[in-house]
Design a protein around this motif. Sequence first.
Motif, PDB file in Angstrom:
ATOM      1  N   ILE A  12      21.133   0.873  19.212  1.00 15.78           N
ATOM      2  CA  ILE A  12      19.982   1.786  19.160  1.00 15.78           C
ATOM      3  C   ILE A  12      20.374   3.058  18.389  1.00 15.78           C
ATOM      4  CG2 ILE A  12      18.487   3.252  20.589  1.00 15.78           C
ATOM      5  CD1 ILE A  12      18.485   0.975  22.667  1.00 15.78           C
ATOM      6  N   ALA A  13      21.574   3.566  18.700  1.00 10.61           N
ATOM      7  CA  ALA A  13      22.012   4.813  18.057  1.00 10.61           C
ATOM      8  C   ALA A  13      22.217   4.634  16.551  1.00 10.61           C
ATOM      9  CB  ALA A  13      23.300   5.315  18.707  1.00 10.61           C
ATOM     10  N   GLU A  14      22.761   3.469  16.170  1.00  8.42           N
ATOM     11  CA  GLU A  14      22.958   3.235  14.733  1.00  8.42           C
ATOM     12  C   GLU A  14      21.620   3.241  14.006  1.00  8.42           C
ATOM     13  OE1 GLU A  14      26.895   0.297  14.732  1.00  8.42           O
ATOM     14  OE2 GLU A  14      24.896  -0.574  14.887  1.00  8.42           O
ATOM     15  N   ILE A  15      20.654   2.616  14.630  1.00  3.00           N
ATOM     16  CA  ILE A  15      19.347   2.522  13.967  1.00  3.00           C
ATOM     17  C   ILE A  15      18.680   3.902  13.925  1.00  3.00           C
ATOM     18  CG2 ILE A  15      17.085   1.385  14.038  1.00  3.00           C
ATOM     19  CD1 ILE A  15      18.656  -0.988  15.398  1.00  3.00           C
ATOM     20  N   THR A  16      18.825   4.679  15.022  1.00  2.00           N
ATOM     21  CA  THR A  16      18.286   6.047  15.006  1.00  2.00           C
ATOM     22  C   THR A  16      18.907   6.829  13.850  1.00  2.00           C
ATOM     23  OG1 THR A  16      18.117   5.995  17.420  1.00  2.00           O
ATOM     24  CG2 THR A  16      17.872   8.139  16.383  1.00  2.00           C
ATOM     25  N   ASP A  17      20.214   6.639  13.627  1.00  2.00           N
ATOM     26  CA  ASP A  17      20.878   7.341  12.524  1.00  2.00           C
ATOM     27  C   ASP A  17      20.292   6.930  11.175  1.00  2.00           C
ATOM     28  OD1 ASP A  17      22.498   8.709  14.229  1.00  2.00           O
ATOM     29  OD2 ASP A  17      24.273   7.450  13.918  1.00  2.00           O
ATOM     30  N   ARG A  18      20.028   5.628  11.031  1.00  2.00           N
ATOM     31  CA  ARG A  18      19.483   5.159   9.741  1.00  2.00           C
ATOM     32  C   ARG A  18      18.087   5.756   9.504  1.00  2.00           C
ATOM     33  NH1 ARG A  18      20.900  -0.923  11.369  1.00  2.00           N
ATOM     34  NH2 ARG A  18      23.157  -0.747  11.243  1.00  2.00           N
ATOM     35  N   VAL A  19      17.283   5.763  10.560  1.00  2.00           N
ATOM     36  CA  VAL A  19      15.921   6.309  10.404  1.00  2.00           C
ATOM     37  C   VAL A  19      15.999   7.816  10.148  1.00  2.00           C
ATOM     38  CG1 VAL A  19      13.684   6.659  11.532  1.00  2.00           C
ATOM     39  CG2 VAL A  19      14.910   4.499  11.865  1.00  2.00           C
ATOM     40  N   SER A  20      16.904   8.478  10.861  1.00  2.00           N
ATOM     41  CA  SER A  20      17.044   9.932  10.704  1.00  2.00           C
ATOM     42  C   SER A  20      17.430  10.282   9.272  1.00  2.00           C
ATOM     43  CB  SER A  20      18.118  10.479  11.644  1.00  2.00           C
ATOM     44  OG  SER A  20      17.773  10.215  12.983  1.00  2.00           O
ATOM     45  N   ALA A  21      18.289   9.442   8.672  1.00  2.00           N
ATOM     46  CA  ALA A  21      18.719   9.714   7.293  1.00  2.00           C
ATOM     47  C   ALA A  21      17.503   9.744   6.369  1.00  2.00           C
ATOM     48  CB  ALA A  21      19.726   8.663   6.837  1.00  2.00           C
ATOM     49  N   VAL A  22      16.547   8.858   6.622  1.00  2.00           N
ATOM     50  CA  VAL A  22      15.330   8.849   5.797  1.00  2.00           C
ATOM     51  C   VAL A  22      14.532  10.130   6.037  1.00  2.00           C
ATOM     52  CG1 VAL A  22      13.123   7.689   5.367  1.00  2.00           C
ATOM     53  CG2 VAL A  22      15.188   6.311   5.804  1.00  2.00           C
TER      54      VAL A  22
ATOM     55  N   TYR B 163       0.850  -1.203   0.000  1.00  2.00           N
ATOM     56  CA  TYR B 163       0.000   0.000   0.000  1.00  2.00           C
ATOM     57  C   TYR B 163       0.884   1.251   0.000  1.00  2.00           C
ATOM     58  CZ  TYR B 163      -3.598   3.257   1.740  1.00  2.00           C
ATOM     59  OH  TYR B 163      -4.465   4.314   1.909  1.00  2.00           O
ATOM     60  N   TYR B 164       1.897   1.271   0.869  1.00  2.00           N
ATOM     61  CA  TYR B 164       2.765   2.455   0.947  1.00  2.00           C
ATOM     62  C   TYR B 164       3.801   2.487  -0.176  1.00  2.00           C
ATOM     63  CZ  TYR B 164       0.459   3.662   5.254  1.00  2.00           C
ATOM     64  OH  TYR B 164      -0.497   4.009   6.169  1.00  2.00           O
ATOM     65  N   LYS B 165       4.247   1.301  -0.617  1.00  2.00           N
ATOM     66  CA  LYS B 165       5.195   1.277  -1.750  1.00  2.00           C
ATOM     67  C   LYS B 165       4.542   1.901  -2.976  1.00  2.00           C
ATOM     68  CE  LYS B 165       7.965  -2.755  -0.571  1.00  2.00           C
ATOM     69  NZ  LYS B 165       7.986  -4.220  -0.633  1.00  2.00           N
ATOM     70  N   ALA B 166       3.278   1.555  -3.185  1.00  2.00           N
ATOM     71  CA  ALA B 166       2.569   2.076  -4.361  1.00  2.00           C
ATOM     72  C   ALA B 166       2.502   3.605  -4.328  1.00  2.00           C
ATOM     73  CB  ALA B 166       1.156   1.484  -4.430  1.00  2.00           C
ATOM     74  N   GLN B 167       2.568   4.169  -3.135  1.00  2.00           N
ATOM     75  CA  GLN B 167       2.532   5.640  -3.022  1.00  2.00           C
ATOM     76  C   GLN B 167       3.944   6.239  -2.953  1.00  2.00           C
ATOM     77  OE1 GLN B 167      -0.050   7.030   0.172  1.00  2.00           O
ATOM     78  NE2 GLN B 167      -1.258   5.173   0.085  1.00  2.00           N
ATOM     79  N   GLY B 168       4.965   5.368  -3.079  1.00  2.00           N
ATOM     80  CA  GLY B 168       6.354   5.855  -2.993  1.00  2.00           C
ATOM     81  C   GLY B 168       6.734   6.334  -1.612  1.00  2.00           C
ATOM     82  N   LYS B 169       6.078   5.763  -0.590  1.00  2.00           N
ATOM     83  CA  LYS B 169       6.304   6.261   0.779  1.00  2.00           C
ATOM     84  C   LYS B 169       6.887   5.209   1.709  1.00  2.00           C
ATOM     85  CE  LYS B 169       2.503   9.532   0.854  1.00  2.00           C
ATOM     86  NZ  LYS B 169       1.167   9.791   1.393  1.00  2.00           N
ATOM     87  N   PHE B 170       7.415   4.125   1.145  1.00  2.00           N
ATOM     88  CA  PHE B 170       7.876   3.026   2.006  1.00  2.00           C
ATOM     89  C   PHE B 170       9.402   3.004   2.050  1.00  2.00           C
ATOM     90  CE2 PHE B 170       8.958  -1.344   3.047  1.00  2.00           C
ATOM     91  CZ  PHE B 170       8.163  -1.534   4.166  1.00  2.00           C
ATOM     92  N   PHE B 171       9.964   3.077   3.263  1.00  2.00           N
ATOM     93  CA  PHE B 171      11.422   3.127   3.423  1.00  2.00           C
ATOM     94  C   PHE B 171      11.887   2.063   4.419  1.00  2.00           C
ATOM     95  CE2 PHE B 171       9.838   7.274   2.275  1.00  2.00           C
ATOM     96  CZ  PHE B 171      10.688   7.671   1.258  1.00  2.00           C
ATOM     97  N   PRO B 172      12.449   0.963   3.930  1.00  2.00           N
ATOM     98  CA  PRO B 172      12.944  -0.064   4.843  1.00  2.00           C
ATOM     99  C   PRO B 172      14.298   0.327   5.427  1.00  2.00           C
ATOM    100  CG  PRO B 172      13.155  -0.796   2.563  1.00  2.00           C
ATOM    101  CD  PRO B 172      12.561   0.579   2.522  1.00  2.00           C
ATOM    102  N   VAL B 173      14.510  -0.021   6.686  1.00  2.00           N
ATOM    103  CA  VAL B 173      15.757   0.287   7.382  1.00  2.00           C
ATOM    104  C   VAL B 173      16.197  -0.978   8.110  1.00  2.00           C
ATOM    105  CG1 VAL B 173      16.513   1.504   9.472  1.00  2.00           C
ATOM    106  CG2 VAL B 173      15.422   2.779   7.642  1.00  2.00           C
ATOM    107  N   ASN B 174      17.493  -1.244   8.093  1.00  2.00           N
ATOM    108  CA  ASN B 174      18.003  -2.409   8.818  1.00  2.00           C
ATOM    109  C   ASN B 174      17.831  -2.178  10.326  1.00  2.00           C
ATOM    110  OD1 ASN B 174      19.511  -4.393   9.993  1.00  2.00           O
ATOM    111  ND2 ASN B 174      21.415  -3.920   8.907  1.00  2.00           N
ATOM    112  N   GLY B 175      17.057  -3.034  10.969  1.00  2.00           N
ATOM    113  CA  GLY B 175      16.733  -2.867  12.391  1.00  2.00           C
ATOM    114  C   GLY B 175      17.673  -3.612  13.320  1.00  2.00           C
ATOM    115  N   ILE B 176      18.772  -4.132  12.786  1.00  2.00           N
ATOM    116  CA  ILE B 176      19.748  -4.831  13.628  1.00  2.00           C
ATOM    117  C   ILE B 176      20.968  -3.934  13.789  1.00  2.00           C
ATOM    118  CG2 ILE B 176      21.217  -6.889  13.816  1.00  2.00           C
ATOM    119  CD1 ILE B 176      18.271  -7.542  14.064  1.00  2.00           C
ATOM    120  N   GLY B 177      21.364  -3.717  15.037  1.00  2.00           N
ATOM    121  CA  GLY B 177      22.511  -2.851  15.326  1.00  2.00           C
ATOM    122  C   GLY B 177      22.264  -2.161  16.650  1.00  2.00           C
TER     123      GLY B 177
END
Length: 190
Positions: free
Chosen positions: A176-186, A160-174
């Motif tokens: 907490i700070a690394e993952i916050t950085d990955r999400v922040s980049a998006v 549903y969100y991919k079809a709207q170009g709004k889906f951003f997968p992020v690697n959730g292993i790492g």
Amino acid sequence: MTNIVLFGKPGAGKGTQAEFLKEKYKLTHISTGDVFRFNLKNDTELGKQARVFMDAGDLVPDELTTKMLIDEVNKHPNTNGILFDGYPRTLSQSVALDEFLTSINSKVAATIALEADDEILIQRLLERGKTSGRIDDQDEEKIRNRYQEYNEKTAPLMDYYKAQGKFFPVNGIGSIAEITDRVSAVIDNL
Ligand SMILES: Nc1ncnc2c1ncn2[C@@H]1O[C@H](COP(=O)(O)OP(=O)(O)O)[C@@H](O)[C@H]1O
């Protein structure tokens, strides 16, 4: 308003990341799981209705959940944006969210998915269950039922969100700070 949907399987770390992201981007964090648990604890009418579903690891019916969600959003009329954690979890909830946001002249800016393997996540939840007091985290069968609910009802939202170009997968292993950085980049690229 910059509205972000945090997406991921049970135990993927949505709540943990939300705590950091809400400070960093001055967003209002709405966790449907937390709101339900608050209502359970206070034995409200909503809590009474939701309890059987939650304790079994089933999704609470859409109508009840969506009404609650809209009530929560309406408590923050001047927000910079909402960080949705645990909502939407069904296609009907996604459609309801889009309709509601449109009605207040807003929209979902991005859906950010924290990705990790089921077996890692199930171990995390069992570990959390030792201290969280959450009934739905204490028994492997209930946890597996939540994964089944996720696979059947929530996973289709990715398309549903991919079809709207709004889906951003992020690697959730790492860390907490690394993952916050990955999400922040998006978020910083939106
Ligand atoms: N959007 C939703 N739709 C239906 N039920 C929900 C929703 N959000 C939370 N719940 C109920 O609350 C429970 C716990 O939610 P949450 O804390 O977000 O779980 P998890 O750690 O499994 O991601 C769910 O298993 C479900 O019963």
